[in-house]
Design a protein around this motif. Structure first.
Motif, mmCIF file in Angstrom:
data_model
loop_
_atom_site.group_PDB
_atom_site.id
_atom_site.type_symbol
_atom_site.label_atom_id
_atom_site.label_comp_id
_atom_site.label_asym_id
_atom_site.label_seq_id
_atom_site.Cartn_x
_atom_site.Cartn_y
_atom_site.Cartn_z
ATOM 1 N N UNK A 32 0.714 -1.177 0.116
ATOM 2 C CA UNK A 32 -0.041 -0.106 0.072
ATOM 3 C C UNK A 32 0.811 1.360 -0.025
ATOM 4 N N UNK A 33 2.103 1.146 0.040
ATOM 5 C CA UNK A 33 2.926 2.055 0.165
ATOM 6 C C UNK A 33 2.459 3.150 1.245
ATOM 7 N N UNK A 34 2.379 2.692 2.474
ATOM 8 C CA UNK A 34 1.818 3.399 3.640
ATOM 9 C C UNK A 34 2.936 3.323 4.531
ATOM 10 N N UNK A 35 3.152 4.554 5.152
ATOM 11 C CA UNK A 35 4.104 4.531 6.227
ATOM 12 C C UNK A 35 3.931 3.654 7.551
ATOM 13 N N UNK A 36 4.857 2.977 8.130
ATOM 14 C CA UNK A 36 4.880 2.290 9.427
ATOM 15 C C UNK A 36 5.013 3.481 10.577
ATOM 16 N N UNK A 37 4.035 3.533 11.364
ATOM 17 C CA UNK A 37 3.826 4.443 12.440
ATOM 18 C C UNK A 37 4.470 3.728 13.792
ATOM 19 N N UNK A 38 5.399 4.128 14.459
ATOM 20 C CA UNK A 38 6.006 3.685 15.775
ATOM 21 C C UNK A 38 6.044 4.769 16.751
ATOM 22 N N UNK A 39 6.343 4.382 17.851
ATOM 23 C CA UNK A 39 6.980 5.185 18.906
ATOM 24 C C UNK A 39 8.152 4.910 19.206
#
Length: 67
Positions: A32-39
């Protein structure tokens, strides 16, 4: 009551499931070329999914603290 061996087997199955879930998430995010959101260090960070490792290994406890 469960034995230590039964608890270890159950824990190993859970960890294996977590590893597979991570692999599928990275694959999906790449498609999906979607970013991985992390903390990271208390900050919300967006990572390019093509720059994260495709798999991860969770640390497996040796079972020393199982009673």
């Amino acid at each position: 009551m469960r034995t230590k061996e039964q608890l270890k087997e159950e824990r190993d199955k859970i960890v294996k499931g977590l590893e597979e879930t991570y692999r599928r998430l990275v694959e999906f995010k790449k498609q999906k070329n979607s970013p991985m959101i992390i903390i990271k260090d208390g900050e919300v960070v967006a990572l390019d999914p093509h720059e994260v490792p495709p798999t991860t290994l969770y640390k497996r406890n040796t079972g020393a603290n199982l009673t």
